[in-house]
Design a protein around this motif. Structure first.
Motif, PDB file in Angstrom:
ATOM      1  N   THR A  68       0.818  -1.221   0.000  1.00 44.74           N
ATOM      2  CA  THR A  68       0.000   0.000   0.000  1.00 44.74           C
ATOM      3  C   THR A  68       0.843   1.259   0.000  1.00 44.74           C
ATOM      4  N   ASN A  69       1.972   1.195   0.670  1.00 42.51           N
ATOM      5  CA  ASN A  69       2.763   2.413   0.843  1.00 42.51           C
ATOM      6  C   ASN A  69       3.995   2.473  -0.057  1.00 42.51           C
ATOM      7  N   ALA A  70       4.119   1.521  -0.987  1.00 42.41           N
ATOM      8  CA  ALA A  70       5.316   1.453  -1.835  1.00 42.41           C
ATOM      9  C   ALA A  70       5.565   2.772  -2.576  1.00 42.41           C
ATOM     10  N   HIS A  71       4.482   3.457  -2.951  1.00 44.25           N
ATOM     11  CA  HIS A  71       4.668   4.712  -3.715  1.00 44.25           C
ATOM     12  C   HIS A  71       5.264   5.823  -2.852  1.00 44.25           C
ATOM     13  N   ASP A 101      21.659   3.526   4.057  1.00 48.73           N
ATOM     14  CA  ASP A 101      21.157   3.053   2.762  1.00 48.73           C
ATOM     15  C   ASP A 101      20.478   1.690   2.906  1.00 48.73           C
ATOM     16  N   TRP A 102      19.162   1.698   2.699  1.00 44.09           N
ATOM     17  CA  TRP A 102      18.372   0.465   2.738  1.00 44.09           C
ATOM     18  C   TRP A 102      17.863   0.108   1.347  1.00 44.09           C
ATOM     19  N   SER A 103      18.277   0.884   0.334  1.00 46.46           N
ATOM     20  CA  SER A 103      17.667   0.713  -0.993  1.00 46.46           C
ATOM     21  C   SER A 103      17.985  -0.649  -1.616  1.00 46.46           C
ATOM     22  N   ASP A 104      19.118  -1.260  -1.209  1.00 46.01           N
ATOM     23  CA  ASP A 104      19.427  -2.598  -1.724  1.00 46.01           C
ATOM     24  C   ASP A 104      18.916  -3.711  -0.800  1.00 46.01           C
ATOM     25  N   VAL A 117      13.917  -6.602   3.444  1.00 50.14           N
ATOM     26  CA  VAL A 117      14.042  -6.881   4.891  1.00 50.14           C
ATOM     27  C   VAL A 117      12.691  -6.637   5.570  1.00 50.14           C
ATOM     28  N   ASP A 118      12.186  -7.629   6.291  1.00 48.85           N
ATOM     29  CA  ASP A 118      10.880  -7.451   6.932  1.00 48.85           C
ATOM     30  C   ASP A 118      10.881  -7.924   8.394  1.00 48.85           C
ATOM     31  N   ASP A 119      12.089  -8.101   8.962  1.00 45.42           N
ATOM     32  CA  ASP A 119      12.126  -8.522  10.368  1.00 45.42           C
ATOM     33  C   ASP A 119      12.604  -7.406  11.288  1.00 45.42           C
ATOM     34  N   ARG A 120      12.482  -6.161  10.803  1.00 51.91           N
ATOM     35  CA  ARG A 120      12.777  -4.981  11.614  1.00 51.91           C
ATOM     36  C   ARG A 120      12.188  -3.767  10.885  1.00 51.91           C
ATOM     37  N   LEU A 121      12.231  -2.602  11.529  1.00 51.76           N
ATOM     38  CA  LEU A 121      11.773  -1.378  10.879  1.00 51.76           C
ATOM     39  C   LEU A 121      12.890  -0.837   9.994  1.00 51.76           C
ATOM     40  N   THR A 122      12.532  -0.424   8.781  1.00 49.07           N
ATOM     41  CA  THR A 122      13.467   0.234   7.860  1.00 49.07           C
ATOM     42  C   THR A 122      12.679   1.311   7.108  1.00 49.07           C
ATOM     43  N   PRO A 123      13.344   2.130   6.279  1.00 51.03           N
ATOM     44  CA  PRO A 123      12.576   3.110   5.489  1.00 51.03           C
ATOM     45  C   PRO A 123      11.628   2.432   4.509  1.00 51.03           C
ATOM     46  N   TYR A 124      11.837   1.130   4.253  1.00 52.58           N
ATOM     47  CA  TYR A 124      11.001   0.378   3.310  1.00 52.58           C
ATOM     48  C   TYR A 124      10.138  -0.664   4.039  1.00 52.58           C
ATOM     49  N   ASN A 125      10.145  -0.634   5.337  1.00 58.15           N
ATOM     50  CA  ASN A 125       9.350  -1.603   6.124  1.00 58.15           C
ATOM     51  C   ASN A 125       8.892  -0.918   7.412  1.00 58.15           C
ATOM     52  N   TRP A 126       7.671  -0.440   7.396  1.00 59.34           N
ATOM     53  CA  TRP A 126       7.177   0.395   8.487  1.00 59.34           C
ATOM     54  C   TRP A 126       6.459  -0.399   9.563  1.00 59.34           C
ATOM     55  N   LEU A 127       6.393  -1.717   9.382  1.00 60.75           N
ATOM     56  CA  LEU A 127       5.695  -2.594  10.327  1.00 60.75           C
ATOM     57  C   LEU A 127       6.384  -3.948  10.293  1.00 60.75           C
ATOM     58  N   TYR A 128       6.617  -4.543  11.452  1.00 60.82           N
ATOM     59  CA  TYR A 128       7.120  -5.916  11.451  1.00 60.82           C
ATOM     60  C   TYR A 128       6.560  -6.650  12.669  1.00 60.82           C
ATOM     61  N   ILE A 129       6.723  -7.975  12.640  1.00 58.30           N
ATOM     62  CA  ILE A 129       6.172  -8.798  13.719  1.00 58.30           C
ATOM     63  C   ILE A 129       7.296  -9.258  14.640  1.00 58.30           C
ATOM     64  N   TRP A 142      11.027   4.898  21.466  1.00 55.79           N
ATOM     65  CA  TRP A 142      11.214   3.583  20.832  1.00 55.79           C
ATOM     66  C   TRP A 142      12.150   3.679  19.614  1.00 55.79           C
ATOM     67  N   HIS A 143      12.650   4.880  19.342  1.00 57.48           N
ATOM     68  CA  HIS A 143      13.576   5.119  18.210  1.00 57.48           C
ATOM     69  C   HIS A 143      13.009   4.550  16.895  1.00 57.48           C
ATOM     70  N   ILE A 144      11.773   4.912  16.614  1.00 56.55           N
ATOM     71  CA  ILE A 144      11.035   4.313  15.498  1.00 56.55           C
ATOM     72  C   ILE A 144      11.465   4.809  14.100  1.00 56.55           C
ATOM     73  N   PRO A 145      11.562   6.116  13.836  1.00 53.13           N
ATOM     74  CA  PRO A 145      11.820   6.541  12.442  1.00 53.13           C
ATOM     75  C   PRO A 145      13.181   6.039  11.941  1.00 53.13           C
ATOM     76  N   GLU A 146      13.217   5.711  10.652  1.00 50.33           N
ATOM     77  CA  GLU A 146      14.440   5.180  10.029  1.00 50.33           C
ATOM     78  C   GLU A 146      14.833   6.053   8.840  1.00 50.33           C
ATOM     79  N   ARG A 147      16.149   6.281   8.676  1.00 50.10           N
ATOM     80  CA  ARG A 147      16.631   7.214   7.650  1.00 50.10           C
ATOM     81  C   ARG A 147      17.071   6.513   6.373  1.00 50.10           C
TER      82      ARG A 147
END
Ligand code: SF4
Ligand code: SF4
Ligand code: SF4
Length: 319
Positions: free
Chosen positions: A56-59, A80-83, A87-99, A163-168
């Protein structure tokens, strides 16, 4: 944990693509403060919500220019998370939710507790109150958003978030147009509570796709009342109602949160679950917010103007 794109789309089809906000929450979309309740006894850790968030948020995800400008002082390292967008097991600029998963024994019983983690949308958010550029802000409906048009990626929001949530992500944003080697280092990203969907009267994607109905969304008073009822019924515990002075994300668990906190993996991109005092009640933060607010407001207006001019120029070049 992650599911395939096809499974996600099948999930959406199964749950209905146009789940709308309940009538009470529609009021929230008009400006009333909105909160979510997460019943952790129901979450099976399937990851459908994580995939739905990405889809949903890819754009809105960053598309950095490389190579990144060299930063001075050199201790300011690019992120740099562009490569590593998968990754979906932590928060990144490309993963705003994880379990996050905790395996625990509590009162003689074994539990696997799966915990969807993202920004909690604090009621008095230090990330927004202390952003020196006015790039982070809380909306009347309780959503805390970072404006990617004017964020310079200095990461103050990450530093002050309990919680140091935002990622750069570096190589993207207004800093490239200003002083690329000296100001900020990219843009900060986090859950924006699917603000566009809320504005359209739809529920956030992670809520819509969940096969277990783990999350409920509605006006905060109703959500807090539901959380207390649920906690009483299950003999459980609440997290988020009081943390950091109160958040708009309320978890209910059959296992105490300090027990869960000891069992989860914590570290960069993996937030803790310990109790958090109201960070905006600290004198230095309060003073900084009072002094900084007018400056941040002016900075935001100025940066918005610069961003607009720069977009217009880019538009001229593209024509
Ligand atoms: S919240 Fe729902 S969709 Fe997300 S992992 Fe838990 S059960 Fe799956
Ligand atoms: S959880 Fe952190 S990033 Fe989210 S609103 Fe609160 S302070 Fe800001
Ligand atoms: S509310 Fe939207 S942006 Fe936030 S975690 Fe859920 S899907 Fe992602």
């Amino acid at each position: 944990m992650s599911i395939s794109r096809r499974k996600f789309l099948q999930g959406l089809a199964a749950t209905g693509l146009t789940t709308v906000l309940p009538s009470t929450a529609k009021a929230a979309s008009r400006g009333e403060e909105l909160a979510t309740l997460l019943d952790l006894s129901k979450c099976i850790g399937c990851g459908a919500c994580v995939e739905a968030c990405k889809e949903t948020n890819a754009h809105k995800f960053p598309r950095p220019k490389k190579p990144f400008p060299k930063m001075y002082p050199s201790r300011v390292k690019p992120s740099d998370w562009s490569d590593k967008q998968d990754v979906d097991d932590r928060l990144t600029p490309y993963n705003w939710l994880y379990i996050q998963t905790a395996y625990v024994t509590w009162q003689g019983e074994e539990y696997e507790i799966n915990i969807p983690r993202r920004c909690l949308h604090c009621q008095n958010p230090p990330c927004a109150n202390l952003c020196p550029w006015g790039a982070a802000a809380k909306q009347a409906n309780g959503i805390v958003r970072i404006n990617d048009k004017i964020c310079l990626g200095g990461a103050k929001c990450k530093k002050v978030c309990p919680w140091h949530i935002p990622e750069r992500q570096s190589g993207v944003g207004l800093y490239l147009k200003l002083l690329p080697s000296f100001a900020g280092n990219g843009v900060m990203y986090k859950c924006d509570r699917c603000f566009g969907r809320i504005n359209q009267g739809l529920v956030p994607a992670c809520i819509e796709v969940c096969p277990q109905d783990v999350q409920t969304i509605g006006p905060r008073d109703e959500i807090v009342a539901k959380a207390h009822k649920l906690a009483k019924e299950m003999g459980g515990y609440i997290y988020g109602e009081k943390e950091n002075g109160g958040t708009n994300t309320i978890y209910v668990s059959p296992v105490p949160f300090d027990v869960l906190d000891k069992a989860i993996e914590k570290g960069p991109g993996r937030p803790h679950l310990s109790s958090v005092p109201n960070s905006m009640a600290k004198e230095e933060n309060l003073a900084m917010a009072v002094i900084g607010a007018p400056v941040a407001g002016l900075a935001a207006a100025l940066l918005t103007g610069i961003s607009k001019v720069s977009q217009d120029k880019q538009g001229d070049k593209d024509e």
